[in-house]
Write an enzyme that holds these catalytic residues in place. Structure first.
Site, short mmCIF file in Angstrom:
data_model
loop_
_atom_site.label_atom_id
_atom_site.label_comp_id
_atom_site.label_asym_id
_atom_site.label_seq_id
_atom_site.Cartn_x
_atom_site.Cartn_y
_atom_site.Cartn_z
N GLN A 97 2.32 -5.71 -3.44
CA GLN A 97 2.67 -5.93 -2.03
C GLN A 97 3.95 -5.14 -1.68
O GLN A 97 4.22 -4.14 -2.31
CB GLN A 97 2.83 -7.43 -1.73
CG GLN A 97 1.54 -8.22 -1.71
CD GLN A 97 0.98 -8.54 -3.07
OE1 GLN A 97 1.68 -9.07 -3.91
NE2 GLN A 97 -0.27 -8.24 -3.31
N LYS A 116 2.38 2.40 -5.08
CA LYS A 116 3.25 2.01 -6.19
C LYS A 116 2.60 2.36 -7.53
O LYS A 116 3.28 2.72 -8.49
CB LYS A 116 3.51 0.50 -6.15
CG LYS A 116 4.25 0.05 -4.89
CD LYS A 116 4.31 -1.46 -4.77
CE LYS A 116 3.03 -2.14 -4.39
NZ LYS A 116 2.56 -1.89 -3.00
N GLY A 147 -4.05 -3.81 -4.54
CA GLY A 147 -4.98 -2.77 -4.96
C GLY A 147 -4.18 -1.54 -5.31
O GLY A 147 -3.61 -0.91 -4.43
N HIS A 148 -4.06 -1.23 -6.59
CA HIS A 148 -3.25 -0.10 -7.02
C HIS A 148 -4.16 0.98 -7.60
O HIS A 148 -4.89 0.73 -8.55
CB HIS A 148 -2.23 -0.55 -8.07
CG HIS A 148 -1.27 -1.58 -7.53
ND1 HIS A 148 -0.36 -2.24 -8.29
CD2 HIS A 148 -1.09 -2.06 -6.26
CE1 HIS A 148 0.35 -3.08 -7.53
NE2 HIS A 148 -0.10 -2.98 -6.30
N ASP A 199 0.81 -1.22 0.00
CA ASP A 199 0.00 0.00 0.00
C ASP A 199 0.84 1.27 0.00
O ASP A 199 0.44 2.30 0.55
CB ASP A 199 -0.96 0.03 1.21
CG ASP A 199 -1.88 -1.17 1.20
OD1 ASP A 199 -2.27 -1.60 0.10
OD2 ASP A 199 -2.20 -1.68 2.29
P1 IMO Z 1 -0.61 -3.87 -2.56
O1 IMO Z 1 -0.13 -4.34 -3.89
C1 IMO Z 1 -1.10 -4.50 1.72
C2 IMO Z 1 -1.18 -8.67 3.16
C3 IMO Z 1 -2.49 -9.11 3.75
C4 IMO Z 1 -2.00 -10.11 4.78
C5 IMO Z 1 -0.84 -10.79 4.07
C6 IMO Z 1 -1.18 -12.11 3.43
O2 IMO Z 1 -1.89 -3.12 -2.58
O3 IMO Z 1 0.49 -3.15 -1.83
P2 IMO Z 1 -2.55 -12.74 1.23
O4 IMO Z 1 -4.00 -12.52 0.88
O5 IMO Z 1 -1.58 -12.12 0.30
O6 IMO Z 1 -2.24 -14.18 1.49
O7 IMO Z 1 -2.38 -11.99 2.68
O8 IMO Z 1 -0.42 -9.86 3.08
N1 IMO Z 1 -1.27 -8.10 1.79
C7 IMO Z 1 -1.21 -6.79 1.52
N2 IMO Z 1 -1.15 -5.71 2.32
N3 IMO Z 1 -1.08 -4.32 0.38
C8 IMO Z 1 -1.11 -5.39 -0.45
O9 IMO Z 1 -0.95 -5.25 -1.78
C9 IMO Z 1 -1.22 -6.69 0.10
N4 IMO Z 1 -1.31 -7.93 -0.40
C10 IMO Z 1 -1.32 -8.78 0.64
O10 IMO Z 1 -3.18 -8.03 4.35
O11 IMO Z 1 -1.48 -9.44 5.90
MG MG Z 2 -3.16 -2.82 -0.99
#
Ligand code: IMO
Ligand code: MG
Length: 433
Positions: free
Chosen positions: A223, A16, A40-41, A13
């Site tokens: 992530q 990016k 979520g971008h 988050d």
């Molecule tokens: P972006 O691309 C923030 C976190 C989840 C959880 C852990 C594992 O928007 O930065 P999962 O469903 O991947 O098995 O969950 O990873 N998580 C994220 N946190 N931004 C994301 O993506 C995330 N994708 C997974 O909240 O703690």
């Molecule tokens: Mg996210």
């Protein structure tokens, strides 16, 4: 233009999407290399906001080729929905390619994600519930289904029936649930396969050609570093490789074609889901950051945990990603605080001081952050477009971050819109170095 990897330097988050959108103006291709619709971008263009989960943020630039590469796990239903919604808004999709080698997420992965979380009790990871972990587990266990097989009707039916038999045995015998119906899945997913088939191809060669041509490929990370399966705060991580190395694994590109790696970080820290977070603020300051920064998930709507900037984590991100530069964002959110803090080390339970991130951070409950306190600034800065116009204390904050992590801050983001960006080092954005 250079071939640049854009990677999250914290727990995801970091915004990016915005920097990818910015770099995409000059490149020839944007490649999403890992993760799935747990991401979520958001990109804001004028009055319009676009939220991407699987489609690369570069899709808004019709001259670019956009690729969903091998390292991604794609949920076909979600992808079709996302593509149709973009098309309805007038976005061209003819420039999208989907790797035949990426793995697909099926209903049994989502059910498994839910059941496994439930069975973890107090040790829940707080996953997004999208079936990400089970899909990557199947890939490693070598019974995943890849996109190329998915769009081959006969092959998909055969693979699905075989995999579902063992999944159903677990659902019924271990969890006491009803089995999933192969025919129902087949009839729903055949429609998705038909829709997606024209986009599916062998993307590794395409990416190589674009990267070798010198026209610029942007590798869009999802992530963040601390969520990496190997280098993150295991087990409170995702199941893929968000780090820069993941861009190589997830696309088939060799390291010598990469010119630079830009890390993206907020001026504070957030985390969704469970796990260690040394600078977390469970007080009114944390709540104020959450409200001002609109820190609620794009994917799940969950309130994000918030805290001060952790330079220990950023230094770690610099090291494991080989960052050439940092894109620092959300600086506007820190306006109005009397003082702002940066974590520069951790005090451990036995009194020793750690200045580097320990690999067992996830299980260290004895660490307290050591802060440097800087004077804050009261002015709102979201409409400022020049570095020189920023309040002195905001400039000092950025300088201090740069000093602590040892790589240059190349862009400053003061809000979600394209124009709310101050470019500090154009050369690095062009060359990656
Ligand atoms: P972006 O691309 C923030 C976190 C989840 C959880 C852990 C594992 O928007 O930065 P999962 O469903 O991947 O098995 O969950 O990873 N998580 C994220 N946190 N931004 C994301 O993506 C995330 N994708 C997974 O909240 O703690
Ligand atoms: Mg996210």
């Amino acid at each position: 233009m250079a071939n640049i990897i854009v990677v999250g330097a914290q727990w995801g988050d970091e915004a990016k999407g915005k920097i990818v959108d910015y770099l995409a103006q000059r490149g020839s291709m944007v490649v999403r290399y890992s993760g799935g619709n747990n991401a979520g971008h958001s990109v804001i263009v004028g009055e319009e906001e676009f939220k991407f989960h699987l489609v690369p943020a570069g899709i808004l630039h019709p001259d670019l080729l956009c690729v969903i590469a091998d390292g991604v796990v794609a949920d076909p239903g979600i992808l079709v929905k996302e593509l149709k919604a973009l098309s309805d808004r007038g976005v061209t999709l003819s420039n999208l390619k989907i790797s035949a080698a990426c793995h697909i997420i099926l209903p049994y992965h989502r059910l498994q994600d839910e059941l496994e979380e439930e069975s973890r009790g107090d040790e829940k990871i707080g996953t997004t519930g999208r079936g990400i972990g089970p899909a990557y587990a199947d890939k490693s266990a070598r019974h995943g289904i890849r996109m190329g097989e998915f769009i081959d009707d006969e092959r998909f039916a055969a693979r699905l029936k075989s995999v579902l038999a063992s999944k159903n045995a677990v659902f019924t015998k271990v969890y006491g649930r009803e089995p999933l119906d192969a025919d129902a899945i087949l009839s729903e997913y055949r429609e998705y396969a038909k829709f997606l088939a024209p986009f599916v191809t062998d993307t590794a060669a395409l990416i190589y050609e674009a990267a070798a041509s010198g026209k610029g490929v942007i590798f869009e990370g999802a992530q963040g570093t601390l969520l990496d399966i190997d280098l993150g705060t295991y087990p409170y991580v995702t199941s893929s490789h968000p780090i820069a190395g993941g861009a190589l694994l997830g696309t088939g590109i060799g390291p010598t074609l990469i010119d630079g790696v830009i890390g993206v970080a907020k001026s504070y820290t957030t985390r969704v889901g469970a796990g260690a977070f040394p600078t977390e603020l469970n007080d009114e300051t944390g709540a104020a950051i959450r409200e001002k920064g609109h820190e609620y998930g794009t994917t799940t709507g969950r309130a994000r945990r918030c805290g001060w900037l952790d330079a220990v984590i950023l230094k770690y991100a610099c090291r494991v990603n080989g960052l050439s530069a940092l894109a620092l964002g959300h600086l506007d959110v820190l306006s109005g605080f009397k003082e702002v803090k940066i974590c520069v080390g951790y005090q451990s339970g036995d009194g020793t001081r750690l200045s580097d991130m320990p690999s067992n951070l996830a299980s260290r409950t004895d660490l307290t952050p050591i802060y440097e306190t800087l004077p804050g600034w009261t002015e709102e800065i979201d409409q400022i477009s020049q570095w020189e116009e920023l309040p002195h204390n905001a400039q000092a904050f950025v300088h201090r971050v740069q000093e602590l992590i040892g790589v240059p801050v190349v862009t400053l983001s003061l809000g979600p819109a394209r124009h709310q960006t101050i470019i500090l080092n154009e050369r690095v954005l062009q060359t990656g170095k």
